[in-house]
Design a protein around this motif. Structure first.
Motif, PDB file in Angstrom:
ATOM      1  N   LEU A  63       0.983  -1.291   0.013  1.00  0.00           N
ATOM      2  CA  LEU A  63       0.066  -0.061   0.045  1.00  0.00           C
ATOM      3  C   LEU A  63       0.752   1.172  -0.026  1.00  0.00           C
ATOM      4  O   LEU A  63       2.164   1.086   0.437  1.00  0.00           O
ATOM      5  N   ILE A  64       0.262   2.524  -0.226  1.00  0.00           N
ATOM      6  CA  ILE A  64       0.854   3.511  -0.311  1.00  0.00           C
ATOM      7  C   ILE A  64       0.052   4.370   0.648  1.00  0.00           C
ATOM      8  O   ILE A  64      -1.145   4.311   0.489  1.00  0.00           O
ATOM      9  N   MET A  65       1.011   5.403   1.618  1.00  0.00           N
ATOM     10  CA  MET A  65      -0.107   6.019   2.598  1.00  0.00           C
ATOM     11  C   MET A  65       0.810   7.558   2.501  1.00  0.00           C
ATOM     12  O   MET A  65       1.883   7.529   2.619  1.00  0.00           O
ATOM     13  N   ALA A  66      -0.253   8.444   2.885  1.00  0.00           N
ATOM     14  CA  ALA A  66       0.455   9.783   3.011  1.00  0.00           C
ATOM     15  C   ALA A  66       0.003  10.026   4.421  1.00  0.00           C
ATOM     16  O   ALA A  66      -1.346  10.203   4.733  1.00  0.00           O
ATOM     17  N   GLY A 105       4.457  12.974  14.684  1.00  0.00           N
ATOM     18  CA  GLY A 105       4.306  11.597  15.127  1.00  0.00           C
ATOM     19  C   GLY A 105       3.370  10.565  14.499  1.00  0.00           C
ATOM     20  O   GLY A 105       3.110   9.657  14.701  1.00  0.00           O
ATOM     21  N   SER A 106       2.937  11.375  13.455  1.00  0.00           N
ATOM     22  CA  SER A 106       1.759  10.643  12.575  1.00  0.00           C
ATOM     23  C   SER A 106       2.322   9.406  12.096  1.00  0.00           C
ATOM     24  O   SER A 106       1.623   8.248  11.950  1.00  0.00           O
ATOM     25  N   LEU A 107       3.491   9.421  11.332  1.00  0.00           N
ATOM     26  CA  LEU A 107       4.036   8.228  10.856  1.00  0.00           C
ATOM     27  C   LEU A 107       4.387   6.965  11.796  1.00  0.00           C
ATOM     28  O   LEU A 107       3.713   5.856  11.793  1.00  0.00           O
ATOM     29  N   ALA A 108       4.581   7.482  13.301  1.00  0.00           N
ATOM     30  CA  ALA A 108       5.092   6.469  14.259  1.00  0.00           C
ATOM     31  C   ALA A 108       3.536   5.864  14.640  1.00  0.00           C
ATOM     32  O   ALA A 108       3.432   4.799  14.896  1.00  0.00           O
ATOM     33  N   ASP A 109       2.799   6.701  14.835  1.00  0.00           N
ATOM     34  CA  ASP A 109       1.253   6.676  15.234  1.00  0.00           C
ATOM     35  C   ASP A 109       0.664   5.517  14.274  1.00  0.00           C
ATOM     36  O   ASP A 109      -0.020   4.486  14.586  1.00  0.00           O
ATOM     37  N   ASN A 150       3.939  18.305  -3.572  1.00  0.00           N
ATOM     38  CA  ASN A 150       4.511  18.709  -2.371  1.00  0.00           C
ATOM     39  C   ASN A 150       5.817  18.279  -2.018  1.00  0.00           C
ATOM     40  O   ASN A 150       5.858  17.347  -1.243  1.00  0.00           O
ATOM     41  N   PRO A 151       6.745  19.001  -2.515  1.00  0.00           N
ATOM     42  CA  PRO A 151       8.125  18.509  -2.531  1.00  0.00           C
ATOM     43  C   PRO A 151       8.712  18.177  -1.161  1.00  0.00           C
ATOM     44  O   PRO A 151       9.375  17.197  -1.005  1.00  0.00           O
ATOM     45  N   TRP A 152       8.036  18.753  -0.144  1.00  0.00           N
ATOM     46  CA  TRP A 152       8.616  18.556   1.146  1.00  0.00           C
ATOM     47  C   TRP A 152       7.750  17.598   2.206  1.00  0.00           C
ATOM     48  O   TRP A 152       8.070  17.444   3.226  1.00  0.00           O
ATOM     49  N   GLU A 153       6.804  17.020   1.402  1.00  0.00           N
ATOM     50  CA  GLU A 153       5.843  16.151   2.052  1.00  0.00           C
ATOM     51  C   GLU A 153       6.344  14.613   1.464  1.00  0.00           C
ATOM     52  O   GLU A 153       6.721  14.509   0.407  1.00  0.00           O
ATOM     53  N   GLU A 154       6.253  13.745   2.127  1.00  0.00           N
ATOM     54  CA  GLU A 154       6.470  12.253   1.917  1.00  0.00           C
ATOM     55  C   GLU A 154       5.231  11.472   1.811  1.00  0.00           C
ATOM     56  O   GLU A 154       4.360  11.454   2.466  1.00  0.00           O
ATOM     57  N   VAL A 155       5.507  10.383   0.998  1.00  0.00           N
ATOM     58  CA  VAL A 155       4.308   9.290   0.895  1.00  0.00           C
ATOM     59  C   VAL A 155       5.115   7.870   1.267  1.00  0.00           C
ATOM     60  O   VAL A 155       6.451   7.695   0.990  1.00  0.00           O
ATOM     61  N   PHE A 156       4.498   7.105   1.914  1.00  0.00           N
ATOM     62  CA  PHE A 156       5.339   5.750   2.381  1.00  0.00           C
ATOM     63  C   PHE A 156       4.748   4.434   1.666  1.00  0.00           C
ATOM     64  O   PHE A 156       3.497   4.275   1.567  1.00  0.00           O
ATOM     65  N   TYR A 157       5.740   3.764   1.038  1.00  0.00           N
ATOM     66  CA  TYR A 157       5.321   2.528   0.552  1.00  0.00           C
ATOM     67  C   TYR A 157       5.474   1.495   1.626  1.00  0.00           C
ATOM     68  O   TYR A 157       6.613   1.450   2.102  1.00  0.00           O
ATOM     69  N   VAL A 158       4.553   0.690   1.794  1.00  0.00           N
ATOM     70  CA  VAL A 158       4.524  -0.362   2.947  1.00  0.00           C
ATOM     71  C   VAL A 158       4.256  -1.700   2.243  1.00  0.00           C
ATOM     72  O   VAL A 158       3.197  -1.732   1.294  1.00  0.00           O
ATOM     73  N   ASP A 159       5.195  -2.713   2.393  1.00  0.00           N
ATOM     74  CA  ASP A 159       4.607  -4.147   2.252  1.00  0.00           C
ATOM     75  C   ASP A 159       4.374  -4.647   3.488  1.00  0.00           C
ATOM     76  O   ASP A 159       5.296  -4.778   4.426  1.00  0.00           O
ATOM     77  N   LEU A 160       2.992  -5.244   3.552  1.00  0.00           N
ATOM     78  CA  LEU A 160       2.709  -6.052   4.737  1.00  0.00           C
ATOM     79  C   LEU A 160       2.841  -7.487   4.476  1.00  0.00           C
ATOM     80  O   LEU A 160       2.247  -8.060   3.357  1.00  0.00           O
ATOM     81  N   GLU A 161       3.261  -8.499   5.447  1.00  0.00           N
ATOM     82  CA  GLU A 161       3.201  -9.625   5.480  1.00  0.00           C
ATOM     83  C   GLU A 161       1.841 -10.239   5.839  1.00  0.00           C
ATOM     84  O   GLU A 161       1.375 -10.723   7.037  1.00  0.00           O
ATOM     85  N   LYS A 174      -7.033   5.707   9.295  1.00  0.00           N
ATOM     86  CA  LYS A 174      -7.459   6.787   8.719  1.00  0.00           C
ATOM     87  C   LYS A 174      -7.187   7.851   9.521  1.00  0.00           C
ATOM     88  O   LYS A 174      -7.161   9.163   9.233  1.00  0.00           O
ATOM     89  N   GLU A 175      -7.100   7.782  10.839  1.00  0.00           N
ATOM     90  CA  GLU A 175      -7.019   8.677  11.718  1.00  0.00           C
ATOM     91  C   GLU A 175      -5.651   9.527  11.579  1.00  0.00           C
ATOM     92  O   GLU A 175      -5.628  10.676  12.035  1.00  0.00           O
ATOM     93  N   TYR A 176      -4.660   8.834  11.146  1.00  0.00           N
ATOM     94  CA  TYR A 176      -3.485   9.378  10.944  1.00  0.00           C
ATOM     95  C   TYR A 176      -2.915   9.646   9.394  1.00  0.00           C
ATOM     96  O   TYR A 176      -1.685   9.987   9.366  1.00  0.00           O
ATOM     97  N   THR A 177      -3.688   9.406   8.504  1.00  0.00           N
ATOM     98  CA  THR A 177      -3.245   9.336   7.248  1.00  0.00           C
ATOM     99  C   THR A 177      -4.076  10.339   6.607  1.00  0.00           C
ATOM    100  O   THR A 177      -5.279  10.456   6.564  1.00  0.00           O
ATOM    101  N   GLN A 178      -3.446  10.970   5.095  1.00  0.00           N
ATOM    102  CA  GLN A 178      -4.398  11.956   4.274  1.00  0.00           C
ATOM    103  C   GLN A 178      -5.071  10.711   3.359  1.00  0.00           C
ATOM    104  O   GLN A 178      -6.264  11.127   3.170  1.00  0.00           O
TER     105      GLN A 178
END
Ligand SMILES: C=C(O[C@@H]1C=C(C(=O)O)C=C[C@H]1O)C(=O)O
Length: 386
Positions: A298-301, A307-311, A334-345, A361-365
């Motif tokens: 998945l991809i999440m912003a 602390g949103s990423l840690a949460d 949004n050059p200074w914002e990141e998206v995160f690519y996550v692989d879950l087992e 949903k509480e911590y992601t756009q």
């Protein structure tokens, strides 16, 4: 020893090898029968206890025949891996009869002998049907042909053990209208390929795709000041070397042989174990059985609160979902914002995953599921080979 004796011995070896192939084909047919039982009884494909018992028995019997444990284990781990992966592919075909037609039109980077072609053959060797190969010159072209229906599947290299993640593919996945439906890893043995009778000392120019340049950076530094020309695929690099005196290309020995180039140096990669992982994409997602090991990508912003990423990551921990990859990439626009690519087992159909995605949903756009697919990296059972 006369030649006749040698020929007789080799004839005997040929006979034995043919008998072995007959038995391996029979074994594979029987293991396909086991899949039918597992489908009917909703049993996991993998039975590691059975594999361990099998290996221990075979190692013991092998020793009585004078065959060392390391040799017997190596041979049968290969047989078991093939058996399990074939069974998993059969199970998936049974679950997705429409998605896997009799003809697979597959796009990948490059042409004959490219690593992508080798990986494509490996993946589809376990998926019966006519393979129609469509070589492309860019990652965008690969996904574009899948999106517009010119291809059923696309094969994209996404990471390598020497050069790490292939950012261009991660960025492509943020907007491409495709789903990840599979993965395959393939060893990548980079060689320096040149026209016959070309000496290393004569080289003035090297042609390669950016990935081989990155994966062989240490070797290339040792060659001193040579001109490096980036090509859109390994196949085009080989053609350039073929037509340019005192030049060479980086590719597989087989790819070089296909076009008439010779290996003038091998084992170029920074890592001795150099493997690439490829993802297989399609227009529609596949259902994945809970009877096989699975990944969900998945991809999440995340939101901008501290602390949103840690949460967000803690949610996966709370639901006992293992992350096997976390990659950050700039958010387009949004050059200074990141998206995160996550692989879950994990399997997207699991209630734990559904609950975790809801809480995310509480911590992601936004969270975008890229796909749920069969994991092809099989952990061999560990057996005592002493
Ligand atoms: C064939 C089976 O399925 C899998 C493959 C095995 C094999 O090829 O020997 C053994 C155990 C399972 O992981 C089985 O369960 O017997």
């Amino acid at each position: 020893m006369s030649n006749d004796v040698l020929n007789t011995l080799r004839h005997d070896i040929n006979e034995i090898d043919s008998d072995l192939l007959v038995l391996l084909a029979k074994r594979r047919r029987i293991s396909h029968g086991v899949v039918e039982y597992k489908i009917a009884n909703n049993k996991p494909i993998r039975d590691e206890a059975r594999e361990l018992a099998l290996l221990e028995k075979l190692i013991g019997y092998g020793k009585s025949l004078g065959l060392d444990a390391y040799y017997v284990n190596n041979v049968f781990q290969t047989i078991l891996e093939d058996s399990v992966l074939h069974q998993q592919a059969m199970l998936q075909k049974n679950l997705n009869p429409d998605a896997l037609s009799e003809t697979h039109r597959v796009t990948y980077l490059g042409g004959q002998g490219s690593y992508s072609q080798l990986a494509c053959h490996k993946y589809f060797s376990r998926r019966p049907g006519k393979l129609v190969e469509i070589g492309c010159s860019s990652f965008d072209e690969i996904t574009g042909k899948v999106e517009n229906g010119q291809a059923d599947f696309g094969l994209l290299p996404i990471e390598n053990t020497s050069s790490g993640s292939i950012n261009e593919v991660f960025d492509l996945l943020q907007h491409a209208q495709v789903s990840i439906v599979g993965e395959v890893t393939h060893s990548v043995e980079h060689c320096l390929l040149a026209n016959p009778d070309t000496e290393l000392s004569q080289l003035t120019k090297i042609f390669a795709h950016p990935q081989p340049f990155a994966q062989c950076s240490r070797f290339l530094q040792g060659l001193g000041e040579l001109q490096h020309e980036t090509c859109d695929s390994t196949s085009s690099a080989l053609q350039s070397a073929l037509n340019t005196p005192n030049s060479a290309a980086i590719g597989s020995a087989q790819a070089g042989k296909n076009v008439g180039l010779e290996v003038i140096k091998s084992n170029l990669a920074n890592q001795s174990e150099n493997h690439s992982r490829f993802i297989v994409v399609a227009r529609k997602p596949l259902q994945v059985s809970k009877q096989i090991p699975t990944k969900t990508s998945l991809i999440m912003a995340t939101k901008q609160q501290a602390g949103s990423l840690a949460d967000a990551l803690m949610i996966f921990k709370q639901h006992k979902i293992n992350l096997v990859k976390l990659e950050s990439r700039p958010m387009p626009g949004n050059p200074w914002e990141e998206v995160f690519y996550v692989d879950l087992e994990a399997n997207l159909a699991d209630s734990q995953v559904k609950n975790a995605l809801e809480e995310l949903k509480e911590y992601t756009q936004y969270v975008r599921i890229l796909g749920c697919y069969q994991s092809e990296t099989l952990q061999a059972v560990s057996v005592n080979t002493q």
